[in-house]
Enzyme design. Sequence first.
Site, PDB file in Angstrom:
ATOM      1  N   TYR A 146       6.611  -0.107 -10.897  1.00  0.00           N
ATOM      2  CA  TYR A 146       7.174   1.235 -10.722  1.00  0.00           C
ATOM      3  C   TYR A 146       8.302   1.129  -9.707  1.00  0.00           C
ATOM      4  CZ  TYR A 146       7.378   6.190  -9.353  1.00  0.00           C
ATOM      5  OH  TYR A 146       7.785   7.470  -9.077  1.00  0.00           O
ATOM      6  N   ASP A 241      12.270  -5.364  -5.545  1.00  0.00           N
ATOM      7  CA  ASP A 241      11.874  -4.051  -5.041  1.00  0.00           C
ATOM      8  C   ASP A 241      10.782  -4.296  -4.000  1.00  0.00           C
ATOM      9  OD1 ASP A 241      10.689  -1.655  -4.510  1.00  0.00           O
ATOM     10  OD2 ASP A 241      10.662  -0.950  -6.579  1.00  0.00           O
ATOM     11  N   LYS A 269       9.455   2.927   2.705  1.00  0.00           N
ATOM     12  CA  LYS A 269       8.147   2.981   3.376  1.00  0.00           C
ATOM     13  C   LYS A 269       8.188   2.525   4.844  1.00  0.00           C
ATOM     14  CE  LYS A 269       5.708   3.037  -0.980  1.00  0.00           C
ATOM     15  NZ  LYS A 269       5.197   4.343  -1.303  1.00  0.00           N
TER      16      LYS A 269
HETATM   17  N1  HOZ Z   1       3.690   6.931  -6.512  1.00  0.00           N
HETATM   18  C1  HOZ Z   1       3.448   6.878  -5.126  1.00  0.00           C
HETATM   19  C2  HOZ Z   1       2.859   5.580  -4.660  1.00  0.00           C
HETATM   20  N2  HOZ Z   1       3.088   4.474  -5.481  1.00  0.00           N
HETATM   21  C3  HOZ Z   1       2.607   8.024  -4.692  1.00  0.00           C
HETATM   22  C4  HOZ Z   1       3.310   8.764  -3.653  1.00  0.00           C
HETATM   23  C5  HOZ Z   1       2.601   9.999  -3.145  1.00  0.00           C
HETATM   24  O1  HOZ Z   1       1.869  10.647  -3.881  1.00  0.00           O
HETATM   25  O2  HOZ Z   1       2.845  10.337  -2.019  1.00  0.00           O
END
Ligand code: HOZ
Length: 432
Positions: A146, A241, A269
């Site tokens: 992702y 990434d 992050k």
């Molecule tokens: N898709 C996000 C982590 N891979 C989730 C982010 C969130 O819900 O804060």
Amino acid sequence: MPRKLEISRKLQARAERVIPGGVDSPVRAFRAVGGDPPIIVRGVGANLWDADANEYIDYVGSWGPLILGHAFPAVVKAITVAARNGASFGASTPLEAELAELIIQAMPSNEKLRFVSSGTEATMSAIRLARAYTNRKYIVKFEGCYHGHADFLLVKAGSGVATLGIPGSAGVPEEFTQLTLALPYNDPEAVKKAFKKFKGQIAAVIVEPVVGNMGCVPPAPGYLESLRELTSKDGALLIFDEVMTGFRVAFGGAQEIYKIKPDITCLGKIIGGGLPVGAYGASAKIMDMIAPLGPVYQAGTLSGNPLAMAAGLATLRHLRDKDDIYEKLEFNANMLVEGVAEAAKDAGVKLTYNRVGSMFTWFFRKKDGNVWDWTSAEQSDTAGFGKFHRAMLDSGIYLPPSQYEAAFLSTAHSVDDIDETIEAAQKAFKAM
Ligand code: HOZ
């Protein structure tokens, strides 16, 4: 005993009236695991408290940024000092170059960086840059990886897309994803074939060097090396990434531990210390393609925001200057992950796990077997995971509410926290 979540339930219902699903990011709605999402009001160190005053040991860590735990004093201080000087100027401040220098020292594959406000912006901009630099159109991504929610990257994506079991997203015209080739992860032959078929047409291969978004899935030995070799040979760029892995699996990210030099690195992050930051970086030759020096346009009002830069700097300085941080994370994460796996084995629950440093996933299995790509991840017993998740939550352990999201350990987690978590898991497995 199920936890009392009356106030959380009311707050969730209120949010649902004005926010789709009551959440600003789909996985937070707990649809994949069932039960009510606790509404969080406070976090300190390894702990969270919800609106009903329930306390939890947190293994989400804001989905990765909080490697030092919640409200880490140096980070709080840095944000407070920055806020007193004004929250945003839409103009440059000294903090941006300072943070960029620190990141470049840690990840020397980058000579220049551009800050943005999220990982999604970082990957989206990196692809635009790669296409401009190579003057090619196609991109390769991997199933279950992702890279944020840009249209052309929502193809066989992990994270919330995998969690909800949907192939991509409505609202993305087929034409927008026609230049995206989605291949199985950890399969160098598939990449070789793609380069043969689309010789000289692939701008970039983008990969999570350690995947975090189909659960944690490490690269097989030699896999990243083969990506490096194939991209270099064809004149395509290799994009790592490292939004999740940067400063997480090692100070220098996955590129440090696997000793691979990507052409472009995407970050997010941890570099924002819990505030919204993303970045992408590369050699000066590639980065100088970006406006105002070059023809690739990318901009942002809150890019390089001083509060976010201050939080990131405080976090990275601590990670850089304190001895043994990554060794301790490795030791504690191993103790936790193996302790829970052992408890599953004792209770006859089929479970396998993947871990790289302090990021990890316990995969619940229908049949015995490991997880190395999306096809094997997809065979997980998600109902079993849901049951485990609810039982752990009732024991005060807050895990990612999806089988397909990595969990994270912070420096704030103590051995007592780990013991308590293993005990809760023993109880949860016995009841399964
Ligand atoms: N898709 C996000 C982590 N891979 C989730 C982010 C969130 O819900 O804060």
